[in-house]
Write an enzyme that holds these catalytic residues in place. Structure first.
Site, PDB file in Angstrom:
ATOM      1  N   SER A 138      -0.313   2.058  -7.692  1.00 22.96           N
ATOM      2  CA  SER A 138      -1.212   3.226  -7.710  1.00 22.96           C
ATOM      3  C   SER A 138      -0.421   4.500  -7.975  1.00 22.96           C
ATOM      4  CB  SER A 138      -1.941   3.347  -6.375  1.00 22.96           C
ATOM      5  OG  SER A 138      -1.014   3.675  -5.361  1.00 22.96           O
TER       6      SER A 138
ATOM      7  N   ARG B 287      12.504  -1.145 -10.289  1.00 24.58           N
ATOM      8  CA  ARG B 287      11.064  -1.253  -9.979  1.00 24.58           C
ATOM      9  C   ARG B 287      10.275  -0.892 -11.245  1.00 24.58           C
ATOM     10  NH1 ARG B 287      10.351   1.833  -4.358  1.00 24.58           N
ATOM     11  NH2 ARG B 287       8.191   1.165  -4.638  1.00 24.58           N
TER      12      ARG B 287
ATOM     13  N   ASP C  99       2.059  -1.601   2.527  1.00 26.91           N
ATOM     14  CA  ASP C  99       3.209  -1.300   3.384  1.00 26.91           C
ATOM     15  C   ASP C  99       3.106  -1.934   4.768  1.00 26.91           C
ATOM     16  OD1 ASP C  99       4.099   0.050   1.221  1.00 26.91           O
ATOM     17  OD2 ASP C  99       3.878   2.059   2.058  1.00 26.91           O
TER      18      ASP C  99
HETATM   19  O1  LIG Z   1       1.246   6.608  -3.210  1.00 23.95           O
HETATM   20  C1  LIG Z   1       1.927   6.336  -2.218  1.00 23.95           C
HETATM   21  O2  LIG Z   1       2.276   7.206  -1.390  1.00 23.95           O
HETATM   22  C2  LIG Z   1       2.324   4.922  -1.998  1.00 23.95           C
HETATM   23  C3  LIG Z   1       1.650   3.916  -2.644  1.00 23.95           C
HETATM   24  C4  LIG Z   1       1.903   2.478  -2.382  1.00 23.95           C
HETATM   25  O3  LIG Z   1       2.545   1.937  -3.515  1.00 23.95           O
HETATM   26  P1  LIG Z   1       1.792   1.012  -4.612  1.00 23.95           P
HETATM   27  O4  LIG Z   1       0.628   1.741  -5.114  1.00 23.95           O
HETATM   28  O5  LIG Z   1       2.864   0.810  -5.632  1.00 23.95           O
HETATM   29  O6  LIG Z   1       1.408  -0.240  -3.892  1.00 23.95           O
HETATM   30  C5  LIG Z   1       2.807   2.282  -1.166  1.00 23.95           C
HETATM   31  O7  LIG Z   1       3.309   0.972  -1.147  1.00 23.95           O
HETATM   32  C6  LIG Z   1       3.954   3.266  -1.159  1.00 23.95           C
HETATM   33  O8  LIG Z   1       4.790   3.053  -0.056  1.00 23.95           O
HETATM   34  C7  LIG Z   1       3.436   4.668  -1.066  1.00 23.95           C
HETATM   35  C1  LIG Z   2       7.552   1.359  -1.035  1.00 25.71           C
HETATM   36  C2  LIG Z   2       7.683   2.468  -0.330  1.00 25.71           C
HETATM   37  O1  LIG Z   2       7.859   3.726  -0.836  1.00 25.71           O
HETATM   38  P1  LIG Z   2       8.130   4.142  -2.348  1.00 25.71           P
HETATM   39  O2  LIG Z   2       7.296   3.278  -3.236  1.00 25.71           O
HETATM   40  O3  LIG Z   2       7.760   5.572  -2.414  1.00 25.71           O
HETATM   41  O4  LIG Z   2       9.601   3.932  -2.608  1.00 25.71           O
HETATM   42  C3  LIG Z   2       7.597   2.406   1.150  1.00 25.71           C
HETATM   43  O5  LIG Z   2       7.654   3.469   1.796  1.00 25.71           O
HETATM   44  O6  LIG Z   2       7.475   1.303   1.712  1.00 25.71           O
END
Ligand SMILES: O=C(O)C1=C[C@@H](OP(=O)(O)O)[C@@H](O)[C@H](O)C1
Ligand SMILES: C=C(OP(=O)(O)O)C(=O)O
Length: 423
Positions: free
Chosen positions: A161, A119, A302
């Site tokens: 983010s 990632r 999500d």
């Molecule tokens: O800050 C967080 O707790 C999260 C931010 C989001 O990611 P992105 O900012 O990469 O979209 C989300 O998809 C992830 O599951 C949790």
């Molecule tokens: C993408 C997710 O979490 P993380 O980015 O923390 O692996 C999720 O919970 O769907």
């Protein structure tokens, strides 16, 4: 692990939303960075939260866990590391900890599993290179070394983010002030404010100067705090879609006032025609005809997989926009959901970050074989919602992926009428 999910009876019953994973990560880290004892209540020990607790214990805190709580006692200093920090598959854990690692005065190596090390980390990599710090990433792990300096940071707002949250955790502890200039578009914005809000509970402040600029005063300290984690709207979205389609479902444990962007599920469902009421007991859904709508996923990524299931159950067409980042999660969630939903007769297509789903509830059928969970908790849980809302028994592999965020998921859906068989 293979799991078969089917209806034991007609759908209906009560489910409690599990604790918010996003808020729990933040509370644990703030507590670990504070000197002294914080008590965090309403915790669930998913693999992701266990990874963050483990990292906190390795870096700077004593951690004692109870059945659904933890006492995190920040030591007030970082300890020498004897081993890499294992982030399992948690993007949040890794991206929140990278800038914190730069405070420790030592090289810090991270390991992970599944897709984690694939990632993107490009945003941090660029910042570390600019400051002449070590940043080495391979398929096996990631190592950073050197102290981030306070000052002006320019970073993309649309990769994740989590980079912005990571800097928000660490920069207040530096002696000088910092400013984050976010290059628009800024996506998952609600998660940035969630970070700021949990930090504020622990006595650390930052301010928006304008919609893309964050001021972070230096010289701050985290203060210990007793913190109760809210119920999780991202997880509640699974029973909410089921309730909207079938009626009879009540979801408890969700705060009406919340900073969770995924609370948008309620507005999306209402726009689709869902009928529900909110009382002191919870949110109760009635069966109602659903129709497709246009959905902007920029601030609630999500929700993507389960909204693709919702689209199949709606009359007409559902368009989901700004979903690019779904391709960079535990799986390529767009490709994964397209493949599995098509195997059940679903009609949908995607181009880049736009997904178009054609309502076809009456044409869905049992797949020829086992569906694939793609080692992705949100894919597995979405397929469970598909099984229960259509009455088509589905067998899904990689079902243990749910332990990443909601280890109790299969038990939790039984009171809604689900029968779950483990192969
Ligand atoms: O800050 C967080 O707790 C999260 C931010 C989001 O990611 P992105 O900012 O990469 O979209 C989300 O998809 C992830 O599951 C949790
Ligand atoms: C993408 C997710 O979490 P993380 O980015 O923390 O692996 C999720 O919970 O769907």
């Amino acid at each position: 692990m293979l799991v078969t999910i089917q209806n034991a009876r007609s759908v209906g019953g009560t489910i409690t939303a599990p604790p918010s994973k996003s808020m729990a990560h933040r509370a644990v880290l703030c507590a670990a960075l504070a000197e002294g004892r914080s008590h965090i209540t309403n915790l669930e020990f998913s693999k992701d939260i266990s990874a963050t607790l483990g990292a906190a214990a390795q870096l700077c805190a004593r951690v004692r866990t109870g059945a659904d709580d933890a006492v995190v006692e920040g030591l007030g200093h970082f300890v020498p590391l004897a081993a890499p920090v294992d982030c399992c598959e948690s993007g949040s854990t890794l991206r929140f900890l990278i800038p914190i690692a730069s405070l420790t005065g030592q090289a810090v190596s991270f390991t992970g599993r599944g897709r984690l090390m694939e990632r993107p980390q490009s945003v941090y990599e660029a910042l570390y290179r600019e400051q002449g710090l070590r940043f080495e990433q391979s398929a096996a792990g990631l190592t950073v070394e050197g102290a981030l300096a306070p000052g002006e940071y320019r970073l993309a707002g649309n990769v994740s983010s989590q980079f912005i949250s990571g800097l928000l955790f660490a920069l207040p502890l530096l002696s000088g002030n910092s400013t984050l200039h976010l290059i628009p578009p800024v996506e998952s914005r609600s998660y940035i404010d969630m970070t700021r809000s949990v930090q504020a509970a622990f006595g650390v402040q930052s301010h928006w100067l304008d919609e893309n600029t964050l001021a972070i005063p230096g010289g701050q300290h985290y203060h210990p705090c007793d913190y109760t984690v809210e119920g999780d709207y991202s997880q509640a979205a699974f029973p909410a879609v089921l309730g909207a389609a079938c009626g009879g479902v009540t979801i408890t444990g969700l705060a009406p006032e919340t900073l969770q962007g995924d609370a948008a599920i309620l507005d999306i469902l209402r726009r689709c025609g869902a009928v529900f009421t909110r009382t002191a007991e919870g949110i109760s859904f009635e069966k109602a005809p659903l129709h497709g709508v246009d959905i902007d996923l920029a601030d609630c990524p999500d929700l993507g997989p389960v909204l693709m299931v919702l689209g199949l159950l709606c009359e007409g067409t559902t368009v989901i926009r700004n979903a690019e980042r779904l391709r960079l999660k535990e799986s390529d969630r767009i490709a994964a959901m397209e493949a599995e939903l098509r195997a059940c007769g679903g009609v949908l297509e995607s181009e880049g970050g736009t997904i178009t789903v054609h309502g076809c509830a009456n044409r869905l059928h049992a797949p020829a074989g086992v569906l694939h969970g793609h080692n992705d908790h949100r894919v597995v849980m979405s397929l469970a919602v598909l099984a229960l809302s259509t009455g088509i028994p589905l067998t899904v592999d990689d079902a243990e992926a749910i332990t990443k965020s909601w280890p109790n998921f299969f038990e939790a859906i039984k009171p809604l009428g689900a029968e779950v068989e483990y192969a």
